[in-house]
Design an enzyme around this catalytic site. Structure first.
Site, PDB file in Angstrom:
ATOM      1  N   GLU A 425     -17.746 -16.643 -40.263  1.00  0.00           N
ATOM      2  CA  GLU A 425     -18.657 -16.057 -41.253  1.00  0.00           C
ATOM      3  C   GLU A 425     -19.566 -17.126 -41.878  1.00  0.00           C
ATOM      4  O   GLU A 425     -19.673 -17.256 -43.103  1.00  0.00           O
ATOM      5  CB  GLU A 425     -17.854 -15.317 -42.326  1.00  0.00           C
ATOM      6  N   GLU A 501     -12.251 -10.625 -36.115  1.00  0.00           N
ATOM      7  CA  GLU A 501     -11.422 -10.465 -37.309  1.00  0.00           C
ATOM      8  C   GLU A 501     -11.462  -8.996 -37.680  1.00  0.00           C
ATOM      9  O   GLU A 501     -12.542  -8.431 -37.913  1.00  0.00           O
ATOM     10  CB  GLU A 501     -11.923 -11.346 -38.444  1.00  0.00           C
TER      11      GLU A 501
END
Length: 809
Positions: A425, A501
């Site tokens: 991220e 994820e």
């Protein structure tokens, strides 16, 4: 005789300074520097500790440690609030100092220290002089100490200075020399490069496998020539291939060998081979250096047509994300604890882990190699744009190339690693400069290791597509964002995507709340999440949602669930709640006890064993006559529920619905004490098994179950003992919170305890702890002498006492 006398002198030298021998030859060797070190927080008061070591794990827990007042953008927060448990609420911030002595044989010309990780910013001193430094606490590094050692065999003083800055992590990082240390030495100035060996599989079939072998010399005279003796042995120790290869003008060795009738490495059959490379001068037969490494014969590929393939067979990842802490042991790595983690995950049906969000330990990768667990080896949580004030952004410009190089060179021979992840991220994922940084990272990865694909976990895949970020990686990784799968997939040049994820479902073991409706960011006054597995975060979803997407979209290649185990820090959704100091995301809790969600994943992932699991527990005084939903997690398609012999109906999974596709739920059941029984039926409608749960009576006795009744007398081995308070019939008392006390006598010691309660402020290393929903885990550590270790557990309130013996040999 002279040779043996020399070896005896070398062995005696190492023994005198407490160095464990790994490999010793008359001209070179490797010794472990784990074990006893002196440790201080102020360089004044010193204590003896055992490395690997985490100085912060003993606590105390306190909200003042790394108290962060911030708005967590990753969680969608717009206003700054107090985040007291974000990095674990343990005293990891500040400076720490480690010191020990060591020796090398007289005549040693080259010596290197190998640190598998030290948290953080380690500065390494030998005999009072700075010999080396590495900034990133999660990475392995080497220090050439040849110019700083005493060459006459006398004592050397090694000191490692560490410093952890506040607001440098989004979770608990640990503190100290938390991974192994070793010393490598040689009596020659010419030697094999540490981490210079690269072994890869070019091709494999039933008849043979072609393997590529490369290695590198260091510091060789221009007028000298050298050759490398290569021996490959199978898992039985038989030599299956060999060669003698000369170095080229750049000191580089390159050889290709055929291995007959290869045994391919896979999670289902994790066969390992061993390669030994021995360096010789062109004249004479005196070896100068030697390195050995385990490896696996296997191929990895990704494509639009076939997705992810291992050994030419397409498969979808059934993976979980793991932070590096080991619950009550902290960040200090322990191989037994790692084995326990991987064993529990494999029994659930998982076949992969993601080392989120940092470089893994070598021991962890060795365990994954030997037990058969594929790995996405991750590197960074941020690049140049920060997530926290003192994160990797401070180091990026100077260190990223060196960190990636160490990651790959250190770990590239592990067959378990099937892809590299260059980030999680990353804030600049939607910026052109982010795309450019990723291109540089991917190019470096492919240069160092052309055999594995590269990924990044993206939480803004639409923005990443617009700037070219997602196009720059081999495997586009999506963190959550199921709603964008169908919209963005046609734009992906790779033709597939990975759930890098997923889920972020939250729950507390044994804790249930009513009603059982799906809900995001649900918070309660007690700081707990419901075990009905219906609660998640605003950005995430339920396991059922990911499974439907993986099954219904052929262009998905699997998932990595957040997370396999609970971990210290990041107590979402209770980020600003005190006391709360560890996560709720785990499929297993911080003690390693399965939550109900474990059995949900097992029912879907484990295709080798059947699963029948009932929830919630059936002890609800005061709920008589009230609706108390009952779930069954099973791989069977249908089941019938009975309460005290009365049928509550037979139901079948419904693929057309969100929540009944993978679960069987009786949502209108009214509680009455007694017996809860479920009978499951196979696809042909025949009874296939049953599960019974009963209402618990008064607490009667303690039950102690050791996961291993025999452990090794090496001072490091562990037995994890589950302690349960049960009634006279052996039924768990599910709401028991009795205060227990622990003692260990004999050939072991008390190491730690954990009950899995994210709101508990009891220190793991103190020999007393409350039960959480009737259970906790006590960790017993072996001594160095054989015998029996006896753990005794006493209930402080009732006086109940129980013991278990563990053989130490």
């Amino acid at each position: 005789m002279k040779k043996f006398i020399l070896l005896a002198v070398i062995l005696a030298c190492f023994s005198a300074f407490g160095q464990d021998i790994v490999q010793v030859h008359e001209n070179y060797g490797t010794v472990s520097l784990n074990g006893e070190w002196q440790f201080s927080r102020d360089c004044v008061t010193w204590e003896t500790v055992t490395v690997p070591h985490d100085w912060a794990i003993s606590g105390p827990f306190d909200k003042k440690w790394d108290l962060q007042v911030t708005a967590i953008k990753e969680n969608g927060e717009e206003h700054a609030t107090e985040h007291s448990g974000r990095s674990g609420a343990l005293p990891w911030i500040g400076k720490g100092y480690y010191r020990r002595t060591f020796s090398v044989p007289a005549g040693t010309k080259h010596a290197e220290l190998v640190f598998d990780g030290a948290m953080a910013d380690p500065h390494v001193y030998v005999n009072g002089k700075l010999a080396g430094h590495w900034a990133y606490g999660y990475n392995a590094f080497t220090v050439n100490i040849s110019d700083y050692i005493h060459r006459d065999g006398s004592e050397n003083v090694l000191q490692v200075d560490l410093e952890n800055l506040e607001e440098s992590n989004r979770w608990y990082p640990g503190a100290g020399i938390y991974r192994p240390v070793k010393l490598v030495y040689s009596s020659s100035n010419t030697y094999l490069k540490l981490w210079g060996l690269a072994v890869s599989t070019v091709s494999i079939n039933d008849d043979d496998a072609l393997i590529d072998i490369q290695h590198q010399l260091k510091q060789w005279p221009a007028d000298e020539h050298y050759w490398l003796n290569i021996i490959v042995r199978d898992d039985k120790g038989n030599t299956v291939a060999s060669a003698k290869t000369p170095a080229d003008g750049m000191g580089h060795f390159h050889e290709k060998l055929l291995v007959p009738h290869p045994k391919a490495w896979s999670p289902e059959s994790p066969t390992l081979y061993e390669i030994t490379t021995t360096l010789y001068p062109s004249t004479g037969n005196r070896s100068l250096d030697e390195q050995s490494s385990k490896f696996g014969i296997r191929t990895v590929s990704v494509s639009r047509e076939h997705g992810f393939q291992l050994n030419g067979v397409s498969r979808k990842f059934k993976g979980v994300c793991l932070h590096h802490d080991l619950g009550p042991l902290g960040a200090a790595v322990n191989k037994t604890a790692l084995i326990r983690q991987i064993r529990l995950l494999k029994e659930m049906g998982a076949d992969a882990i993601r080392t989120s969000h940092n470089m893994p330990s070598t021991w962890q990768m060795e365990v994954c190699d030997s037990m058969g667990m594929m790995v996405m080896a991750e590197s960074f949580d941020s690049w140049l744009d920060p997530k926290v004030k003192n994160g990797y952004n401070r180091l990026w410009n100077e260190w990223w190339q060196r960190d990636v190089t160490n990651l790959i060179e250190n770990h590239r021979n592990h067959p378990s690693i099937v892809m590299w992840s260059m980030g999680n991220e990353i804030p600049e994922q939607w910026k052109p400069e982010g795309a450019q940084r990723l291109k540089q990272l991917v190019q470096l990865c492919h240069t160092l290791d052309p055999t594995r694909p590269v990924t990044v976990g993206m939480n803004h895949p639409d923005g990443a597509l617009n700037c070219g970020f997602s196009q720059a990686m081999d495997v586009p990784g999506y963190n959550y964002r199921l709603g964008l799968y169908d919209e963005t997939y046609p734009k992906l040049v790779q033709g597939f995507l990975l759930g890098s994820e997923t889920a972020s479902t939250v729950s507390s073991r044994g804790h249930y709340a009513f009603p059982d409706n799906p809900e995001a960011n649900k918070m309660r006054p007690d700081g707990q999440c419901s075990g009905y597995d219906m609660e998640y975060c605003w950005w995430s979803n339920l396991p059922d949602d990911d499974w439907a997407m993986q099954e219904d979209r052929p262009w998905t290649i699997g998932e990595f669930v957040w997370t396999g185990f609970d971990y210290l820090g990041e107590p979402t959704p209770y980020d600003d709640y005190w006391p709360s100091r560890s996560s709720y995301f785990g499929i297993l809790d911080l003690a390693g006890l399965p939550k109900d969600r474990y059995w949900l994943y097992r029912s879907h992932w484990n295709t080798q064993q059947h699963t029948i699991h009932l929830l919630p527990h059936w002890t609800w005084p005061g709920r008589e006559g009230q609706v108390t939903p009952v779930y069954c997690y099973t791989d069977y398609p249908s089941a019938e529920l009975f309460i005290n012999g009365k049928s509550q109906g037979r139901i079948t999974k419904d693929p057309s619905t969100r929540l009944d596709r993978y679960r069987l739920r009786w949502r209108e059941v009214k509680y009455e004490p007694g017996e809860l029984r479920v009978v499951v039926y196979d696809a042909q409608g025949k009874p296939a098994g049953e599960k019974v749960m009963r209402t618990a009576g008064k607490p009667h006795h303690l039950v102690l179950e050791a996961d291993r009744s025999t452990i090794h007398a090496d001072g490091n081995d562990l037995s994890f003992v589950t302690v349960s308070l049960v009634d006279k019939s052996g039924t768990l008392c599910p709401d028991a919170s009795n205060q227990l006390e622990f003692s260990v006598k004999g050939a072991g010691t008390y190491k730690a305890a954990c009950n899995g309660d994210a709101t508990s402020l009891e220190a793991f290393t103190q020999p007393s702890m409350k039960l959480f929903h009737g259970q906790l885990v006590v960790v017993v550590q072996s001594g160095n002498k054989k015998g029996a270790a006896t753990l005794t557990v006493r209930d402080r309130k009732t006086g109940l006492k129980q013991s278990v013996n563990i053989t130490v040999e």
